[in-house]
Design an enzyme around this catalytic site. Sequence first.
Site, PDB file in Angstrom:
ATOM      1  N   ASP A 189      52.779 -42.832  57.605  1.00  0.00           N
ATOM      2  CA  ASP A 189      53.941 -42.264  57.158  1.00  0.00           C
ATOM      3  C   ASP A 189      54.452 -42.971  56.123  1.00  0.00           C
ATOM      4  OD1 ASP A 189      55.011 -41.535  60.309  1.00  0.00           O
ATOM      5  OD2 ASP A 189      54.578 -40.230  58.813  1.00  0.00           O
ATOM      6  N   HIS A 232      52.535 -49.492  64.611  1.00  0.00           N
ATOM      7  CA  HIS A 232      51.966 -48.264  65.331  1.00  0.00           C
ATOM      8  C   HIS A 232      51.624 -48.665  66.960  1.00  0.00           C
ATOM      9  CE1 HIS A 232      49.540 -44.790  66.099  1.00  0.00           C
ATOM     10  NE2 HIS A 232      49.891 -44.223  65.192  1.00  0.00           N
TER      11      HIS A 232
HETATM   12  C1  SDX Z   1      53.668 -42.005  64.026  1.00  0.00           C
HETATM   13  O1  SDX Z   1      51.303 -42.231  68.137  1.00  0.00           O
HETATM   14  C2  SDX Z   1      50.851 -41.863  67.227  1.00  0.00           C
HETATM   15  O2  SDX Z   1      49.796 -41.610  67.030  1.00  0.00           O
HETATM   16  C3  SDX Z   1      51.788 -41.436  66.277  1.00  0.00           C
HETATM   17  C4  SDX Z   1      51.482 -41.086  64.777  1.00  0.00           C
HETATM   18  C5  SDX Z   1      50.800 -39.658  64.737  1.00  0.00           C
HETATM   19  O3  SDX Z   1      49.791 -39.388  64.036  1.00  0.00           O
HETATM   20  O4  SDX Z   1      51.092 -38.903  65.574  1.00  0.00           O
HETATM   21  O5  SDX Z   1      50.740 -42.038  64.224  1.00  0.00           O
HETATM   22  C6  SDX Z   1      52.506 -40.906  63.786  1.00  0.00           C
HETATM   23  O6  SDX Z   1      54.530 -41.917  64.533  1.00  0.00           O
HETATM   24  C7  SDX Z   1      53.487 -43.235  63.181  1.00  0.00           C
HETATM   25  C8  SDX Z   1      54.692 -44.030  63.462  1.00  0.00           C
HETATM   26  C9  SDX Z   1      55.988 -43.790  62.731  1.00  0.00           C
HETATM   27  N1  SDX Z   1      57.096 -44.510  62.972  1.00  0.00           N
HETATM   28  C10 SDX Z   1      57.758 -45.518  62.144  1.00  0.00           C
HETATM   29  O7  SDX Z   1      56.886 -45.932  61.160  1.00  0.00           O
HETATM   30  C11 SDX Z   1      58.865 -46.123  62.698  1.00  0.00           C
HETATM   31  C12 SDX Z   1      58.742 -47.587  62.545  1.00  0.00           C
HETATM   32  N2  SDX Z   1      57.875 -48.182  63.382  1.00  0.00           N
HETATM   33  C13 SDX Z   1      58.274 -48.753  64.757  1.00  0.00           C
HETATM   34  O8  SDX Z   1      59.358 -47.959  65.212  1.00  0.00           O
HETATM   35  C14 SDX Z   1      57.310 -49.140  65.726  1.00  0.00           C
HETATM   36  O9  SDX Z   1      56.377 -49.715  64.913  1.00  0.00           O
HETATM   37  C15 SDX Z   1      56.602 -48.049  66.522  1.00  0.00           C
HETATM   38  C16 SDX Z   1      57.794 -47.204  67.487  1.00  0.00           C
HETATM   39  C17 SDX Z   1      55.838 -47.178  65.582  1.00  0.00           C
HETATM   40  C18 SDX Z   1      55.593 -48.589  67.409  1.00  0.00           C
HETATM   41  O10 SDX Z   1      56.366 -49.586  68.265  1.00  0.00           O
HETATM   42  P1  SDX Z   1      55.541 -50.498  69.364  1.00  0.00           P
HETATM   43  O11 SDX Z   1      53.998 -50.629  69.033  1.00  0.00           O
HETATM   44  O12 SDX Z   1      55.686 -49.945  70.611  1.00  0.00           O
HETATM   45  O13 SDX Z   1      56.077 -51.736  68.870  1.00  0.00           O
HETATM   46  P2  SDX Z   1      57.277 -52.597  69.841  1.00  0.00           P
HETATM   47  O14 SDX Z   1      58.422 -51.523  69.596  1.00  0.00           O
HETATM   48  O15 SDX Z   1      57.024 -52.966  70.839  1.00  0.00           O
HETATM   49  O16 SDX Z   1      57.471 -53.871  68.877  1.00  0.00           O
HETATM   50  C19 SDX Z   1      56.775 -55.168  68.753  1.00  0.00           C
HETATM   51  C20 SDX Z   1      57.419 -55.905  67.926  1.00  0.00           C
HETATM   52  C21 SDX Z   1      59.031 -55.746  68.294  1.00  0.00           C
HETATM   53  O17 SDX Z   1      59.554 -57.457  67.709  1.00  0.00           O
HETATM   54  P3  SDX Z   1      59.871 -58.321  69.025  1.00  0.00           P
HETATM   55  O18 SDX Z   1      60.887 -57.600  69.953  1.00  0.00           O
HETATM   56  O19 SDX Z   1      58.437 -58.807  69.414  1.00  0.00           O
HETATM   57  O20 SDX Z   1      60.516 -59.319  68.290  1.00  0.00           O
HETATM   58  O21 SDX Z   1      57.561 -55.430  66.409  1.00  0.00           O
HETATM   59  C22 SDX Z   1      58.572 -55.058  66.126  1.00  0.00           C
HETATM   60  C23 SDX Z   1      59.480 -54.793  67.150  1.00  0.00           C
HETATM   61  O22 SDX Z   1      61.013 -55.355  66.676  1.00  0.00           O
HETATM   62  N3  SDX Z   1      58.453 -53.889  65.320  1.00  0.00           N
HETATM   63  C24 SDX Z   1      58.765 -53.822  64.027  1.00  0.00           C
HETATM   64  C25 SDX Z   1      58.501 -52.398  63.651  1.00  0.00           C
HETATM   65  N4  SDX Z   1      57.643 -51.902  64.457  1.00  0.00           N
HETATM   66  C26 SDX Z   1      57.786 -52.982  65.553  1.00  0.00           C
HETATM   67  N5  SDX Z   1      59.819 -54.616  63.423  1.00  0.00           N
HETATM   68  C27 SDX Z   1      60.202 -54.237  61.979  1.00  0.00           C
HETATM   69  N6  SDX Z   1      59.913 -52.869  61.589  1.00  0.00           N
HETATM   70  C28 SDX Z   1      59.050 -52.132  62.350  1.00  0.00           C
HETATM   71  N7  SDX Z   1      58.464 -50.920  61.720  1.00  0.00           N
END
Ligand code: SDX
Length: 390
Positions: A328, A271
């Site tokens: 989710d 998140h």
């Molecule tokens: C919602 O904003 C809100 O409030 C949204 C929401 C709402 O109520 O409106 O809460 C609803 O959208 C919830 C989120 C739903 N999305 C998902 O579940 C999709 C999977 N999640 C990721 O895509 C990700 O976690 C995000 C986009 C939600 C958040 O990304 P961040 O905080 O920007 O994290 P990042 O992309 O900077 O990642 C940091 C690290 C990375 O690894 P490194 O480059 O450091 O090696 O964490 C990893 C990422 O690759 N990572 C994940 C991951 N999420 C982040 N690795 C595996 N699986 C994941 N889900």
Amino acid sequence: QTGHTTLDYGFVNTAATKSAITYIDGDEGILRYRGYPIEQLATNSTYLEVAWLLLYGELPTADQLGAFDERIRRHTLLHEDLKRFFSSLPHTAHPMSVLSSATAALSTYYEGQSDPNNPEHVELNTIRLLAKLPVIAAYAHKKSVGQAFLYPDNSLSFVDNFLRLNFGVMSEQYEINPVMSRALERLLILHEDHEQNASTSTVRLVGSTGANQFSSISAGINALYGPLHGGANEAVLDMLARIRDSGESVQRFVERVKNKEDGVKLMGFGHRVYKNYDPRAKLVKESADEVLTELGVHDPLLDLAKELEDIALNDDYFRERRLYPNVDFYTGVIYKAMGFPTRMFTVLFAIGRLPGWLAHWREMQNDPQTKIGRPQQLYTGSPRRDYPGV
Ligand code: SDX
């Protein structure tokens, strides 16, 4: 309690949006609507009572809530021409595309009554959207399964009317299932607002140009559709089904995620704000077992989700990155047990989020500081250069 006024994204200081609607503490896993903890609202309130709270800042009196509910019931009918709109779309259309386009189309019936600076227009269109979007959502569902649309039954509560529009059929009396009714009410409350998430920021940005509520909400629906945002609840079920059908072990799948093979992510995890367990996910997980048991449904995908969570929460890769289940991760298993097709899950998220979008749209409209949204930019392109031969 008021949060920061500026956030440092590392290279560009971006002035944060000020809002009095929702408070989140991402480290502590706290979520409050107008100061009330989400845990208390999800257990004790209703979707419409929370909608009023988000819109007007205080819990409604019984009379206010009664009048609000009654006004919404009396606006559930769609113009008959709009019903024909649905037949112009392919039956394979994704319900989120149907919802966003029908919402934009809705505004064509209210031109001349959609002035963002006219408080009566704003009130009336808030009611129209709260009343009609669930009907449009249900019609998107019916279209996707090739069944006839029903007319709303205004003798039913908001949630029961919505369930009947989705699952009722012309040839039979629809029996309301109180377990489904209460579970859906709770899930909708959990989705009603979430501060400056991508879709809410979209609604505020579009509204800041003077666009009306219909156009702003339609834009928010499109932003929510993305699999990194609201589309994640659909992507979680697809991910679980793929693991089940592939015969791949959960541990092997988690290794692929950690190795970032083919960009695979653990959908429903992580998140932008919560670096702790999403309080909503906790509440959804708690009710998942109860709802499935009461509905008499055993879904191996719920067991699979729990196994995935257990492995991830005990793995340094996820712990170091502070990745926890978000709202989710478990919702789709409950929606599936209720009988909703997977492609309807994000539509349910949109119906839940609608009151928050409307509250933020108003807050932005009423904020004298509001200017047309225009995020700052740091230019990283080519320096000045001349056209060849000039
Ligand atoms: C919602 O904003 C809100 O409030 C949204 C929401 C709402 O109520 O409106 O809460 C609803 O959208 C919830 C989120 C739903 N999305 C998902 O579940 C999709 C999977 N999640 C990721 O895509 C990700 O976690 C995000 C986009 C939600 C958040 O990304 P961040 O905080 O920007 O994290 P990042 O992309 O900077 O990642 C940091 C690290 C990375 O690894 P490194 O480059 O450091 O090696 O964490 C990893 C990422 O690759 N990572 C994940 C991951 N999420 C982040 N690795 C595996 N699986 C994941 N889900």
